[in-house]
Design a protein around this motif. Structure first.
Motif, PDB file in Angstrom:
ATOM      1  N   GLU A   9      14.138 -30.854 -42.606  1.00  0.00           N
ATOM      2  CA  GLU A   9      14.140 -31.414 -41.263  1.00  0.00           C
ATOM      3  C   GLU A   9      12.900 -32.265 -41.059  1.00  0.00           C
ATOM      4  N   ILE A  10      13.063 -33.319 -40.287  1.00  0.00           N
ATOM      5  CA  ILE A  10      11.930 -34.158 -39.907  1.00  0.00           C
ATOM      6  C   ILE A  10      12.093 -34.547 -38.437  1.00  0.00           C
ATOM      7  N   THR A  11      10.998 -34.894 -37.829  1.00  0.00           N
ATOM      8  CA  THR A  11      11.026 -35.448 -36.477  1.00  0.00           C
ATOM      9  C   THR A  11      10.495 -36.861 -36.561  1.00  0.00           C
ATOM     10  N   TYR A  12      11.229 -37.780 -35.970  1.00  0.00           N
ATOM     11  CA  TYR A  12      10.873 -39.191 -36.011  1.00  0.00           C
ATOM     12  C   TYR A  12      10.771 -39.702 -34.578  1.00  0.00           C
ATOM     13  N   ARG A  13       9.688 -40.371 -34.277  1.00  0.00           N
ATOM     14  CA  ARG A  13       9.532 -40.978 -32.953  1.00  0.00           C
ATOM     15  C   ARG A  13       9.843 -42.468 -33.048  1.00  0.00           C
ATOM     16  N   ALA A  17      11.504 -42.463 -27.598  1.00  0.00           N
ATOM     17  CA  ALA A  17      12.516 -41.480 -27.991  1.00  0.00           C
ATOM     18  C   ALA A  17      12.024 -40.625 -29.157  1.00  0.00           C
ATOM     19  N   ARG A  18      12.651 -39.475 -29.283  1.00  0.00           N
ATOM     20  CA  ARG A  18      12.343 -38.540 -30.371  1.00  0.00           C
ATOM     21  C   ARG A  18      13.663 -38.241 -31.092  1.00  0.00           C
ATOM     22  N   TYR A  19      13.633 -38.304 -32.412  1.00  0.00           N
ATOM     23  CA  TYR A  19      14.812 -38.014 -33.231  1.00  0.00           C
ATOM     24  C   TYR A  19      14.517 -36.808 -34.120  1.00  0.00           C
ATOM     25  N   ASP A  54      15.404 -46.682 -27.243  1.00  0.00           N
ATOM     26  CA  ASP A  54      14.104 -46.477 -26.605  1.00  0.00           C
ATOM     27  C   ASP A  54      14.377 -45.937 -25.203  1.00  0.00           C
ATOM     28  N   ASP A  55      14.864 -44.686 -25.134  1.00  0.00           N
ATOM     29  CA  ASP A  55      15.340 -44.151 -23.859  1.00  0.00           C
ATOM     30  C   ASP A  55      14.595 -42.909 -23.386  1.00  0.00           C
ATOM     31  N   GLY A  56      13.545 -42.507 -24.089  1.00  0.00           N
ATOM     32  CA  GLY A  56      12.756 -41.351 -23.674  1.00  0.00           C
ATOM     33  C   GLY A  56      13.418 -40.015 -23.928  1.00  0.00           C
TER      34      GLY A  56
END
Length: 69
Positions: A9-13, A17-19, A54-56
């Motif tokens: 798993e990774i988190t991408y900004r 927004a955060r993915y 880019d929706d927060g």
């Protein structure tokens, strides 16, 4: 990815927004994408493309490795 990895798993900004991205490897393969989901919905297309917003918001992406079709 290495065949021995069952998932990662990774988190991408992306801007505001955060993915949260989970890549699953149920068959122990190291290539090929069997399925992609964005926020619980299947992403169609070959290759599947996730459009970044880019929706927060926080979005969840699930990628399942394996043979296609």
């Amino acid at each position: 990815i290495p065949k021995t990895w069952p998932r990662f798993e990774i988190t991408y900004r992306y801007r505001s927004a955060r993915y949260e991205i989970a890549v699953e490897n149920p068959q122990g393969g190291s290539r090929g994408v069997a399925a992609v989901e964005l926020d619980g919905k299947v992403v169609a297309g070959t290759p599947a493309v996730v459009d970044l917003a880019d929706d927060g918001a926080t979005h969840r992406v699930r990628v399942v490795l394996g043979p296609t079709g």
